[in-house]
Design a protein around this motif. Structure first.
Motif, mmCIF file in Angstrom:
data_model
loop_
_atom_site.group_PDB
_atom_site.id
_atom_site.type_symbol
_atom_site.label_atom_id
_atom_site.label_comp_id
_atom_site.label_asym_id
_atom_site.label_seq_id
_atom_site.Cartn_x
_atom_site.Cartn_y
_atom_site.Cartn_z
ATOM 1 N N PHE A 162 -18.354 -17.471 4.841
ATOM 2 C CA PHE A 162 -16.949 -17.187 5.160
ATOM 3 C C PHE A 162 -16.681 -15.684 5.136
ATOM 4 C CE2 PHE A 162 -12.517 -16.512 3.870
ATOM 5 C CZ PHE A 162 -11.859 -17.258 4.827
ATOM 6 N N ILE A 163 -17.217 -15.012 4.112
ATOM 7 C CA ILE A 163 -17.031 -13.562 3.996
ATOM 8 C C ILE A 163 -17.707 -12.845 5.155
ATOM 9 C CG2 ILE A 163 -17.613 -11.540 2.592
ATOM 10 C CD1 ILE A 163 -17.389 -13.373 0.125
ATOM 11 N N ARG A 164 -18.891 -13.299 5.514
ATOM 12 C CA ARG A 164 -19.653 -12.651 6.586
ATOM 13 C C ARG A 164 -18.909 -12.735 7.921
ATOM 14 N NH1 ARG A 164 -23.702 -15.219 5.703
ATOM 15 N NH2 ARG A 164 -24.938 -13.692 4.542
ATOM 16 N N ASN A 165 -18.226 -13.827 8.150
ATOM 17 C CA ASN A 165 -17.608 -14.068 9.461
ATOM 18 C C ASN A 165 -16.122 -13.723 9.513
ATOM 19 O OD1 ASN A 165 -20.034 -15.112 10.608
ATOM 20 N ND2 ASN A 165 -19.685 -17.046 9.537
ATOM 21 N N ARG A 166 -15.557 -13.305 8.401
ATOM 22 C CA ARG A 166 -14.124 -12.994 8.363
ATOM 23 C C ARG A 166 -13.834 -11.761 9.210
ATOM 24 N NH1 ARG A 166 -9.237 -15.319 6.080
ATOM 25 N NH2 ARG A 166 -7.720 -13.659 6.151
ATOM 26 N N LYS A 167 -12.889 -11.874 10.133
ATOM 27 C CA LYS A 167 -12.602 -10.794 11.080
ATOM 28 C C LYS A 167 -11.373 -9.976 10.716
ATOM 29 C CE LYS A 167 -16.143 -11.792 13.583
ATOM 30 N NZ LYS A 167 -17.348 -10.966 13.390
ATOM 31 N N THR A 168 -10.868 -10.156 9.501
ATOM 32 C CA THR A 168 -9.793 -9.281 9.032
ATOM 33 C C THR A 168 -10.288 -8.502 7.818
ATOM 34 O OG1 THR A 168 -8.855 -10.962 7.560
ATOM 35 C CG2 THR A 168 -7.982 -10.857 9.810
ATOM 36 N N VAL A 169 -9.642 -7.376 7.575
ATOM 37 C CA VAL A 169 -10.022 -6.543 6.434
ATOM 38 C C VAL A 169 -9.415 -7.171 5.179
ATOM 39 C CG1 VAL A 169 -9.851 -4.266 5.400
ATOM 40 C CG2 VAL A 169 -10.187 -4.497 7.866
ATOM 41 N N TYR A 170 -10.226 -7.883 4.454
ATOM 42 C CA TYR A 170 -9.786 -8.624 3.280
ATOM 43 C C TYR A 170 -10.428 -7.967 2.074
ATOM 44 C CZ TYR A 170 -7.777 -12.985 1.437
ATOM 45 O OH TYR A 170 -6.987 -13.911 0.799
ATOM 46 N N ALA A 171 -9.738 -6.999 1.472
ATOM 47 C CA ALA A 171 -10.368 -6.054 0.545
ATOM 48 C C ALA A 171 -10.895 -6.695 -0.728
ATOM 49 C CB ALA A 171 -9.373 -4.949 0.195
ATOM 50 N N LEU A 190 -1.151 8.528 6.811
ATOM 51 C CA LEU A 190 -2.469 9.130 6.979
ATOM 52 C C LEU A 190 -3.292 8.970 5.704
ATOM 53 C CD1 LEU A 190 -4.292 10.857 8.863
ATOM 54 C CD2 LEU A 190 -3.300 12.889 7.773
ATOM 55 N N ASN A 191 -4.514 8.460 5.857
ATOM 56 C CA ASN A 191 -5.455 8.220 4.755
ATOM 57 C C ASN A 191 -5.044 7.068 3.847
ATOM 58 O OD1 ASN A 191 -7.103 10.380 5.609
ATOM 59 N ND2 ASN A 191 -5.825 11.841 4.480
ATOM 60 N N ALA A 192 -4.162 6.204 4.337
ATOM 61 C CA ALA A 192 -3.807 4.984 3.609
ATOM 62 C C ALA A 192 -4.626 3.819 4.157
ATOM 63 C CB ALA A 192 -2.322 4.684 3.758
ATOM 64 N N ARG A 194 0.719 -3.368 7.883
ATOM 65 C CA ARG A 194 1.380 -3.099 6.598
ATOM 66 C C ARG A 194 0.562 -2.149 5.730
ATOM 67 N NH1 ARG A 194 0.480 -7.952 3.227
ATOM 68 N NH2 ARG A 194 -1.207 -6.712 2.298
ATOM 69 N N THR A 195 1.264 -1.205 5.102
ATOM 70 C CA THR A 195 0.637 -0.243 4.203
ATOM 71 C C THR A 195 1.364 -0.331 2.870
ATOM 72 O OG1 THR A 195 0.190 1.200 6.089
ATOM 73 C CG2 THR A 195 0.054 2.195 3.908
ATOM 74 N N ARG A 196 0.772 -1.041 1.909
ATOM 75 C CA ARG A 196 1.462 -1.319 0.642
ATOM 76 C C ARG A 196 0.602 -0.839 -0.522
ATOM 77 N NH1 ARG A 196 3.110 -7.458 0.571
ATOM 78 N NH2 ARG A 196 1.095 -7.644 -0.469
ATOM 79 N N ILE A 197 1.192 -0.624 -1.695
ATOM 80 C CA ILE A 197 0.430 -0.053 -2.800
ATOM 81 C C ILE A 197 -0.732 -0.942 -3.217
ATOM 82 C CG2 ILE A 197 2.242 1.452 -3.693
ATOM 83 C CD1 ILE A 197 2.892 -0.670 -5.800
ATOM 84 N N ASP A 198 -0.587 -2.255 -3.126
ATOM 85 C CA ASP A 198 -1.709 -3.118 -3.508
ATOM 86 C C ASP A 198 -2.826 -3.086 -2.472
ATOM 87 O OD1 ASP A 198 0.386 -4.482 -2.049
ATOM 88 O OD2 ASP A 198 -0.776 -6.318 -2.246
ATOM 89 N N ASP A 199 -2.514 -2.730 -1.236
ATOM 90 C CA ASP A 199 -3.573 -2.544 -0.234
ATOM 91 C C ASP A 199 -4.438 -1.346 -0.596
ATOM 92 O OD1 ASP A 199 -2.497 -4.688 1.274
ATOM 93 O OD2 ASP A 199 -1.026 -3.338 2.157
#
Length: 553
Positions: A448-457, A521-523, A532-537
């Motif tokens: 699942f991790i290998r094929n996930r196409k979103t940035v799931y940190a 920039l750099n987020a 979305r650019t949030r502090i937990d990201d």
């Protein structure tokens, strides 16, 4: 390094010569009836402008763009710091209805990665980055399908093509021309090639020194996150960057974990200048959220008329306070962490089962269960404190909780917090059952991790904690378990996600298309939720990358 404004004529001349070479080489790779060149340029202060031109002859386009650059330099006596070039390739005529359908049925929002021209001669056309930067393709929430926004499209056309008076009606469009791009970004005297197509479209390639690239990204993001701490110690919570809209809500857990991650970055580069704001953010958390009830402490959240105590908030505060003590050496906050641990123990019963949400100040039950992450967070919080004060009841509570996790098969959740916790617990109690739990937490999730196409940190966080645990298996005499760990496969998957997560970083070549580039920039950002650019990201990406830099071999 950060791009700089070109103000010197000789530097502009050198830039033009390098550009001409790149264009000649790039056009030679293509054979098309019509060539289209885009030139995006701008500063940190406002959304970039995009000039484009089309012609059957590449040499004509080269002359036009060089002339346009000369005009911009003569007009402004400088060229701005963001300079990007795209050549349209793989041009395909498609029915408008099929493009609409494709956008609507994407597995993940905002992943239609092609540019669009609304006529065959590219008189009205937008790069993929423009389409999302101006919310031409729009999503209201992450779990509802994307759609084309007619108002935003016409606003974008009016801004880019002021001479056009035509009003576009989506229902009347019959066909469009979609395309990929061959692209580069000018930075520090060099043209950096950008990736084309797919999830990495428009993002620079990694250099041959991966660790240096990751460290540079961590240092820049730490500076960004530090800059989001306001005078009172609270964070600017986040943005939807297409129109520079601030996210107005707030969350105690995310405040504390964001501070925790910023403290972690000091282990990569110890920037003492960050300490005053870090302390201010800790004080904000204590003064705003920390409450004592009957010699126990709790972190509150919610609105004044509905205040609540979340198990995960107590844990997150302990992470923050313990990490500060570990890195800085200041014991001033230990008393708060110990009181918060008593609050967590109040929410764990004799069977190791947790209660997730209480009402404040009555401590009445509000929700027995809210989200599975709270359980792993709570166990980790107690364990982190135990590693500082060696208070045996804390360890006893964690072991009791783990018996519950094992009995209830919590390893099926593939939770990054449980991965963190299992790694720490196996340092103290290297028992096979804990190692087995840690292995199961990731082994069944690898495909699942290998094929996930979103940035799931959180994937990288989970795998790095597992990696640290697995590397100790042999040392602690668990050879058979090590053989089950798929160690080499785990390492390959970590490297894959380390590279993949860069697709969610606001490099300048991506940030320049947002309403206020300097804002993000750099987020790190989440593409499938309106970029979305949030502090937990920031927190989740930082924690994974810091662990990679400090421990991966």
């Amino acid at each position: 390094m950060t791009p700089v404004t070109l103000k010197n004529f000789s530097h502009v001349l050198s830039f033009k010569e390098k550009l001409k070479s790149w264009l000649l080489e790039s056009f030679l790779l293509q054979k098309q009836a019509l060539y289209t060149l885009f030139f995006s340029y701008g500063s940190t202060k406002q959304r970039c402008k995009v000039w484009s031109s089309s012609d059957p002859e590449p040499q004509v386009l080269i002359k036009r763009v060089l002339k346009y650059i000369d005009q911009q330099f003569e007009k402004n006596r400088e060229l701005p710091e963001f300079l990007k070039f795209d050549i349209a390739v793989n041009i395909e005529e498609k029915a408008w209805s099929s493009v609409v359908d494709e956008v609507h049925h994407q597995p993940h929002n905002n992943h239609y990665r092609k540019g669009i021209s609304f006529d065959g001669k590219f008189n009205v056309c937008f790069l993929e980055q423009e389409i999302y930067g101006k919310a031409i393709i729009k999503g209201l929430v992450y779990n509802k399908p994307n759609f084309f926004d007619e108002k935003n499209l016409n606003t974008a056309i009016k801004k880019k093509y002021p001479q056009l008076k035509t009003q576009f009606e989506l229902a009347k469009i019959k066909k469009v021309w979609v395309f990929d791009t061959l692209s580069c970004f000018y930075e520090n005297g060099q043209f950096l090639p950008l990736q084309s197509t797919g999830t990495a479209n428009g993002v620079r390639y990694q250099t041959t020194d991966r660790r240096a690239d990751i460290q540079d990204m961590v240092v820049k993001n730490a500076k960004f996150l530090h800059g989001e701490i306001q005078a009172d110690g609270s964070f600017i919570y986040g943005y939807f960057p297409a129109y520079a809209n601030q996210i107005k809500s707030y969350n105690t857990v995310r405040h504390c974990t964001a501070v925790y991650a910023l403290i972690e970055t000091l282990e990569v580069e110890y920037n003492q200048a960050y300490l005053p704001k870090i302390k201010q953010a800790i004080h904000y958390a204590i003064e705003t959220f920390y409450k004592e009830v009957d010699q126990k402490a709790f972190m509150i959240d919610g609105k004044e008329d509905d205040l609540e105590i979340k198990l995960g908030a107590n844990a997150a505060a302990i992470f923050m306070l313990c990490k500060y003590q570990e890195v800085v050496g200041d014991t001033a906050y230990l008393v708060y962490a110990e009181a918060l641990a008593k609050g967590i123990q109040h929410m764990v019963d004799q069977q190791g089962e947790t209660t997730h949400v209480l009402r404040y100040p009555s401590l009445e039950l509000k929700e027995k269960f809210r989200i599975v992450y709270y359980d792993g967070e709570a166990a980790l919080g107690l364990l982190r404190l135990y590693q500082i004060n060696q208070d045996q009841p804390l360890l006893d509570t964690v072991k009791l909780m783990f018996e519950h996790f094992i009995t209830k098969n919590y390893d099926r959740y593939h939770d990054h917090w449980l991965s963190y916790c299992t790694n720490e617990l196996t340092k103290i109690c290297p028992e096979a059952k804990y190692f087995e739990f840690g292995l199961n937490n990731y082994l069944k999730h690898m495909d699942f991790i290998r094929n996930r196409k979103t940035v799931y940190a959180t994937f990288l966080e989970m795998m790095m904690s597992a990696y640290k645990m697995v590397t100790r298996l042999k040392e602690q005499g668990h050879t058979q378990l090590f053989e089950k760990a798929k160690y080499e496969e785990l390492k390959e998957l970590i490297e894959l996600r380390v590279e993949f997560q860069r697709n969610g970083f606001f490099y300048p070549e991506v940030a320049m298309y947002m309403a206020e580039p300097q804002q993000v920039l750099n987020a790190f950002y989440v593409r499938h939720d309106r970029l979305r650019t949030r502090i937990d990201d920031q927190e989740h990406n930082l924690s994974g990358y810091v662990a990679y830099l400090n421990h991966f071999k």
